[in-house]
Design a protein around this motif. Structure first.
Motif, PDB file in Angstrom:
ATOM      1  N   LEU A 159      28.096 -26.025 -73.863  1.00 61.87           N
ATOM      2  CA  LEU A 159      27.642 -27.161 -74.535  1.00 61.87           C
ATOM      3  C   LEU A 159      27.605 -28.395 -73.407  1.00 61.87           C
ATOM      4  O   LEU A 159      28.719 -28.467 -73.095  1.00 61.87           O
ATOM      5  N   THR A 160      26.416 -28.905 -73.379  1.00 64.02           N
ATOM      6  CA  THR A 160      26.106 -29.991 -72.583  1.00 64.02           C
ATOM      7  C   THR A 160      26.473 -31.427 -73.399  1.00 64.02           C
ATOM      8  O   THR A 160      26.461 -31.319 -74.667  1.00 64.02           O
ATOM      9  N   GLU A 161      26.389 -32.563 -72.494  1.00 59.96           N
ATOM     10  CA  GLU A 161      26.402 -33.700 -73.069  1.00 59.96           C
ATOM     11  C   GLU A 161      25.389 -34.127 -74.278  1.00 59.96           C
ATOM     12  O   GLU A 161      25.673 -34.588 -75.316  1.00 59.96           O
ATOM     13  N   ASP A 162      24.109 -33.664 -73.924  1.00 56.13           N
ATOM     14  CA  ASP A 162      22.938 -33.633 -74.978  1.00 56.13           C
ATOM     15  C   ASP A 162      23.309 -33.164 -76.122  1.00 56.13           C
ATOM     16  O   ASP A 162      22.509 -33.572 -77.139  1.00 56.13           O
ATOM     17  N   GLY A 163      23.912 -31.779 -76.239  1.00 58.82           N
ATOM     18  CA  GLY A 163      23.959 -31.093 -77.058  1.00 58.82           C
ATOM     19  C   GLY A 163      25.219 -31.450 -78.192  1.00 58.82           C
ATOM     20  O   GLY A 163      25.275 -30.704 -78.996  1.00 58.82           O
ATOM     21  N   VAL A 164      25.977 -32.438 -77.848  1.00 56.93           N
ATOM     22  CA  VAL A 164      27.040 -32.573 -78.499  1.00 56.93           C
ATOM     23  C   VAL A 164      26.920 -32.980 -80.126  1.00 56.93           C
ATOM     24  O   VAL A 164      27.484 -32.321 -81.178  1.00 56.93           O
ATOM     25  N   GLN A 165      26.095 -34.038 -80.141  1.00 58.30           N
ATOM     26  CA  GLN A 165      25.772 -34.362 -81.504  1.00 58.30           C
ATOM     27  C   GLN A 165      25.297 -33.396 -82.354  1.00 58.30           C
ATOM     28  O   GLN A 165      25.798 -33.494 -83.771  1.00 58.30           O
ATOM     29  N   ARG A 166      24.246 -32.509 -81.922  1.00 59.48           N
ATOM     30  CA  ARG A 166      23.832 -31.593 -82.865  1.00 59.48           C
ATOM     31  C   ARG A 166      24.941 -30.482 -83.210  1.00 59.48           C
ATOM     32  O   ARG A 166      24.962 -30.002 -84.286  1.00 59.48           O
ATOM     33  N   PHE A 167      25.720 -30.381 -82.231  1.00 58.99           N
ATOM     34  CA  PHE A 167      26.920 -29.199 -82.389  1.00 58.99           C
ATOM     35  C   PHE A 167      28.172 -29.928 -83.518  1.00 58.99           C
ATOM     36  O   PHE A 167      28.524 -29.085 -84.084  1.00 58.99           O
ATOM     37  N   VAL A 168      28.271 -31.211 -83.774  1.00 56.65           N
ATOM     38  CA  VAL A 168      29.225 -31.676 -84.570  1.00 56.65           C
ATOM     39  C   VAL A 168      28.626 -31.302 -86.110  1.00 56.65           C
ATOM     40  O   VAL A 168      29.294 -30.967 -86.733  1.00 56.65           O
ATOM     41  N   SER A 169      27.300 -31.297 -86.085  1.00 57.05           N
ATOM     42  CA  SER A 169      26.821 -30.896 -87.176  1.00 57.05           C
ATOM     43  C   SER A 169      27.146 -29.533 -87.678  1.00 57.05           C
ATOM     44  O   SER A 169      27.336 -29.166 -88.854  1.00 57.05           O
ATOM     45  N   ALA A 242      37.612 -24.217 -90.648  1.00 59.15           N
ATOM     46  CA  ALA A 242      36.606 -24.313 -91.682  1.00 59.15           C
ATOM     47  C   ALA A 242      37.406 -24.676 -92.914  1.00 59.15           C
ATOM     48  O   ALA A 242      38.439 -23.957 -93.225  1.00 59.15           O
ATOM     49  N   PRO A 243      36.913 -25.551 -93.783  1.00 59.30           N
ATOM     50  CA  PRO A 243      36.134 -26.618 -93.580  1.00 59.30           C
ATOM     51  C   PRO A 243      36.785 -27.703 -92.577  1.00 59.30           C
ATOM     52  O   PRO A 243      37.938 -27.850 -92.479  1.00 59.30           O
ATOM     53  N   PHE A 244      35.683 -28.525 -92.108  1.00 56.93           N
ATOM     54  CA  PHE A 244      36.301 -29.512 -91.122  1.00 56.93           C
ATOM     55  C   PHE A 244      35.396 -30.710 -91.401  1.00 56.93           C
ATOM     56  O   PHE A 244      33.880 -30.580 -91.313  1.00 56.93           O
ATOM     57  N   ASP A 245      35.891 -31.753 -90.988  1.00 61.76           N
ATOM     58  CA  ASP A 245      35.345 -33.049 -91.340  1.00 61.76           C
ATOM     59  C   ASP A 245      36.424 -34.132 -90.440  1.00 61.76           C
ATOM     60  O   ASP A 245      37.103 -34.583 -90.897  1.00 61.76           O
ATOM     61  N   PRO A 246      35.686 -34.371 -89.134  1.00 62.98           N
ATOM     62  CA  PRO A 246      36.604 -35.249 -88.300  1.00 62.98           C
ATOM     63  C   PRO A 246      36.863 -36.623 -89.196  1.00 62.98           C
ATOM     64  O   PRO A 246      37.907 -37.328 -88.847  1.00 62.98           O
ATOM     65  N   ALA A 247      35.899 -37.107 -89.915  1.00 65.39           N
ATOM     66  CA  ALA A 247      35.988 -38.410 -90.343  1.00 65.39           C
ATOM     67  C   ALA A 247      37.032 -38.450 -91.544  1.00 65.39           C
ATOM     68  O   ALA A 247      37.980 -39.320 -91.686  1.00 65.39           O
ATOM     69  N   GLY A 248      37.186 -37.245 -92.254  1.00 66.04           N
ATOM     70  CA  GLY A 248      38.148 -37.389 -93.265  1.00 66.04           C
ATOM     71  C   GLY A 248      39.329 -36.558 -93.178  1.00 66.04           C
ATOM     72  O   GLY A 248      40.097 -36.384 -94.150  1.00 66.04           O
ATOM     73  N   GLU A 249      39.656 -35.940 -91.856  1.00 64.69           N
ATOM     74  CA  GLU A 249      40.630 -35.003 -91.516  1.00 64.69           C
ATOM     75  C   GLU A 249      42.200 -35.734 -91.623  1.00 64.69           C
ATOM     76  O   GLU A 249      42.385 -36.467 -91.074  1.00 64.69           O
ATOM     77  N   GLN A 250      42.784 -35.525 -92.749  1.00 67.53           N
ATOM     78  CA  GLN A 250      44.327 -36.110 -92.858  1.00 67.53           C
ATOM     79  C   GLN A 250      45.272 -35.208 -91.969  1.00 67.53           C
ATOM     80  O   GLN A 250      46.428 -35.655 -92.223  1.00 67.53           O
ATOM     81  N   TYR A 251      45.177 -34.043 -91.592  1.00 72.17           N
ATOM     82  CA  TYR A 251      46.250 -33.222 -91.260  1.00 72.17           C
ATOM     83  C   TYR A 251      45.693 -32.612 -89.758  1.00 72.17           C
ATOM     84  O   TYR A 251      45.244 -31.370 -89.609  1.00 72.17           O
ATOM     85  N   PRO A 252      45.377 -33.358 -88.689  1.00 76.27           N
ATOM     86  CA  PRO A 252      44.917 -32.648 -87.380  1.00 76.27           C
ATOM     87  C   PRO A 252      45.595 -31.417 -86.927  1.00 76.27           C
ATOM     88  O   PRO A 252      44.917 -30.647 -86.334  1.00 76.27           O
ATOM     89  N   ARG A 253      46.788 -31.305 -87.311  1.00 76.06           N
ATOM     90  CA  ARG A 253      47.341 -30.149 -86.681  1.00 76.06           C
ATOM     91  C   ARG A 253      46.968 -28.919 -87.331  1.00 76.06           C
ATOM     92  O   ARG A 253      47.288 -28.035 -86.829  1.00 76.06           O
ATOM     93  N   ARG A 254      46.319 -28.919 -88.264  1.00 76.11           N
ATOM     94  CA  ARG A 254      45.417 -27.959 -89.024  1.00 76.11           C
ATOM     95  C   ARG A 254      44.574 -27.150 -87.867  1.00 76.11           C
ATOM     96  O   ARG A 254      44.416 -26.037 -88.341  1.00 76.11           O
ATOM     97  N   HIS A 255      44.198 -27.762 -86.946  1.00 77.67           N
ATOM     98  CA  HIS A 255      43.292 -27.314 -86.022  1.00 77.67           C
ATOM     99  C   HIS A 255      44.005 -27.231 -84.790  1.00 77.67           C
ATOM    100  O   HIS A 255      44.003 -28.306 -84.016  1.00 77.67           O
ATOM    101  N   PRO A 256      44.869 -26.194 -84.409  1.00 77.73           N
ATOM    102  CA  PRO A 256      45.860 -26.221 -83.460  1.00 77.73           C
ATOM    103  C   PRO A 256      45.259 -26.168 -81.930  1.00 77.73           C
ATOM    104  O   PRO A 256      44.412 -25.253 -81.780  1.00 77.73           O
ATOM    105  N   PRO A 257      45.648 -27.056 -81.080  1.00 79.78           N
ATOM    106  CA  PRO A 257      45.371 -26.912 -79.644  1.00 79.78           C
ATOM    107  C   PRO A 257      46.426 -26.102 -79.084  1.00 79.78           C
ATOM    108  O   PRO A 257      47.563 -25.922 -79.314  1.00 79.78           O
TER     109      PRO A 257
END
Length: 665
Positions: A159-169, A242-257
């Motif tokens: 994933l390059t810089e130019d493809g990030v926005q499309r990948f977010v969708s 899934a499901p995932f929406d960064p704007a409405g995510e209330q529990y970030p730790r659900r997506h573990p790093p």
């Protein structure tokens, strides 16, 4: 050693490019040849072979087929099954790949059988750490294959810089089923991220999508789109379920790093853990409706009990029947639970026209009738609902039971309880309407009748919940019988006694006695107050509380045993049969900032815990379960998750009426 069957891996793939059979067979054949089998013959309908204690069966008929590979390992066997059907009208071609463990050690032993804070259990043999079958990467590279919404690649995607926005969708696509694993770059050694991405892609092929950020610019753009709590950086790996929406995510730790330091210190084992978490999330998800309908037909076609043309018939959409009497009753109930509002002068869209129609119906009931007439209309509706509960609900529950057992999907039985809880919310709405319309004047005869109807309706609802829970136990009994007959059923356990709580205090006492991963604090007084003041409603709340406590106990057992890495919200949000869960709408994992930062609100939420959980003996508990979403009273159950800590338990700090907050004070 008791025999068990556990689903370890599942890939649900859509393949629109015909013919699937040639591409799939080629990759699968190459894979089994590498395992020592002779090259399978494409000229026969059913090809069987054995090599080194493993057995292979490859079947095809018409436009569908099934490959089954049984391999020995330790005390049990691994069964890899591949089933496919070509595209037909109304259905895109599909492939379902599963890996199951038959017999052998309990999967709870995967990461050890240690019980934190207590005596260590005896070590058990390590069961198989399963990854994606080896043919999948080659097959995924033959066409544009998806999970039904997003393309599933056979290798890591750069994933390059130019493809990030499309990948977010792609990440926020609501129909996405597979998790996405994002690997951030290591500026000191670009090859590190590449090697990690390749290893992850090999492990989750078909059941996940691996993406490698090309450089720091791509990382910065990606993190900007994710927000401050959902980014990934510093050669770390993060899994976005899934499901995932960064704007409405209330529990970030659900997506573990997993950070670079942890990966370097543990090596390949750290990446294996990420793979295990990703494929474990999708291993037990239900198949899409058209696949479920056609899968049974495919099995019958392969057995010679159905013709290939029946697959297209099974794939055709099934129109749902409309019960007009039920729809009319729902319209009336919803009309009475809305407040009339004055229409605004604005453009009327179809959606707004529907809302306006509902407002007009409400106004007709509330403004154009007398109080007595409105109360009588409400009483009539309440009687109708009660009649429906008594006459029809049991039949619906029996139908749901039949569906759960015939489809062999144990998780379906929980849907019955959820639907009854929706009915309970509607009944609460009727009570509130009755209270509003009564006003401060003397009660009319119609209003007194309505209150009696409401009391009876609550009792009948409590009985319905009890019946549903008995039926759920019956489903579990049938699951065990299926397992004894040799049918694979996930989550088969020993008999659980059927507990029918009559109140909240009984629930706490039973939890303390029978739930080994639940600790109960000093909250009997608050629970008893609700039992005494609201004894009719408490039967319903107690049933919800018991379901929630058993779900918490099930989760804590899995997490403390190393079989699950997420939080309780993840546990309930994942659509995995075999788990005890509650609807995520009942859960709130944190309090508002205004509650946490103000002592007069945070102090009542500090509850007692053992010193090994917190040295002070008390801790602020934000996570809670809403036994009733709104209204008065609105019982809450507060808990602290120490399942991954020193005690390996969930601690219940409070079960009682709604605690004070900025809206109540």
């Amino acid at each position: 050693m008791t025999s068990n069957v556990t689903r370890l891996y599942q890939a649900v793939l859509r393949d629109p490019t015909p013919p699937i059979s040639i591409r799939l067979r080629r990759g699968f054949s190459d894979w089994v040849v590498r395992k020592g089998f002779p090259p399978p013959s494409a000229a026969v309908v059913k090809d069987e072979a054995e090599a080194g204690g493993a057995r292979l069966v490859m079947e095809r008929r018409g436009d569908c087929g099934r490959y089954t590979l049984d391999e020995p390992y330790e005390q049990g066997r691994l069964r890899t099954r591949v089933t496919y059907a070509e595209s037909v009208p109304a259905m895109t071609g599909w492939v379902v790949v599963t890996v199951e463990q038959h017999g052998g050690p309990d999967p709870a032993a995967r990461r050890g059988a240690k019980q934190r804070g207590r005596q260590r259990a005896e070590r058990q043999p390590e069961p198989a750490m399963v990854k994606a079958p080896g043919f999948l990467r080659a097959y995924l590279n033959t066409a544009r294959i998806s999970d039904g919404a997003v393309q599933v690649e056979g290798a890591a995607v750069l994933l390059t810089e130019d493809g990030v926005q499309r990948f977010v969708s792609v990440m926020t696509e609501p129909r996405r089923r597979v998790p996405i694993l994002v690997v951030s770059p290591d500026p000191r050694d670009p090859e590190v991220a590449r090697e990690r991405a390749d290893q992850l892609a090999d492990g989750v092929a078909g059941a996940g999508l691996v993406v490698r950020l090309a450089d720091l610019r791509a990382q910065d753009r990606f993190n900007e789109a994710m927000g401050p709590e959902l980014g990934v950086f510093g050669a770390a790996v993060r899994t976005y379920f899934a499901p995932f929406d960064p704007a409405g995510e209330q529990y970030p730790r659900r997506h573990p790093p997993m950070g670079d330091a942890a990966i370097r210190s543990r090596g390949a084992a750290a990446l294996d853990r990420i793979v295990d978490g990703a494929i474990g999330e999708t291993a037990h998800r239900k198949l899409p409706d058209d696949m479920r309908r056609t899968l049974d037909v495919v099995y019958r076609v392969l057995a010679g009990r159905a013709e290939p043309g029946e697959i297209a018939d099974a794939a055709a959409p099934r129109p749902s029947k409309v019960d007009f009497a039920r729809e009319e009753m729902r319209r009336r109930m919803m009309a009475m639970t809305r407040r009339p509002t004055a229409p605004k002068a604005e453009a009327v869209t179809p959606a707004k026209a529907a809302v306006q129609a509902t407002v007009e119906i409400t106004a007709e009931i509330t403004a154009e009738t007398t109080v007595e007439t409105a109360a009588e209309a409400t009483a009539e509706t309440a009687r109708s609902v009660a009649d429906m509960v008594v006459k029809e609900l049991r039949g619906e529950l029996e139908a749901a039971l039949g569906l759960a057992t015939s489809s062999q999907v144990p998780g379906d039985s929980g849907q019955v309880l959820r639907e009854i809880r929706v009915l309970g919310a509607h009944l609460s709405g009727l009570r509130d309407i009755a209270a509003e319309r009564r006003g401060d004047g003397p009660a009319t005869e119609a209003e007194r009748n309505l209150r009696d109807e409401h009391r009876l309706l609550n009792e009948e609802y409590a009985e319905a919940v009890t019946s549903a829970r008995k039926l759920a136990e019956r489903v579990r009994w049938l699951e065990r019988r299926l397992a004894e007959a040799g049918q694979p059923v996930y989550g088969v356990t020993e008999d659980d006694p059927v507990f029918e709580p009559g109140g909240l205090v009984e629930v706490l006492a039973e939890a303390r006695e029978s739930l080994r991963h639940i600790g109960v604090g000093d909250t009997y007084g608050a629970a008893a107050r609700l039992d005494l003041e609201h004894h009719i409603q408490c039967r319903t709340w107690a049933a919800k509380a018991w379901d929630a406590l058993r779900a918490l106990d099930d989760f804590a057992g899995a997490r403390s045993g190393g079989r699950f890495a997420g939080g309780f919200y993840d546990w309930c949000a994942g659509d995995s049969p075999g788990r005890r869960t509650i609807p995520t709408g009942m859960l709130s994992m944190r309090e508002s900032k205004s509650v946490v930062t103000r002592a007069k609100f945070s102090a009542p939420r500090r509850f007692a815990v053992p010193p090994e959980v917190h040295p002070s003996g008390r801790i602020l508990m934000e996570s809670h379960i809403k036994l009733r979403p709104v209204g008065y009273p609105a019982p809450r159950m507060y808990f602290h998750d120490d399942s991954a800590g020193s005690t390996g338990r969930i601690w219940i700090g409070y079960l009682g009426d709604h605690l004070p907050n900025t809206r109540t004070n």
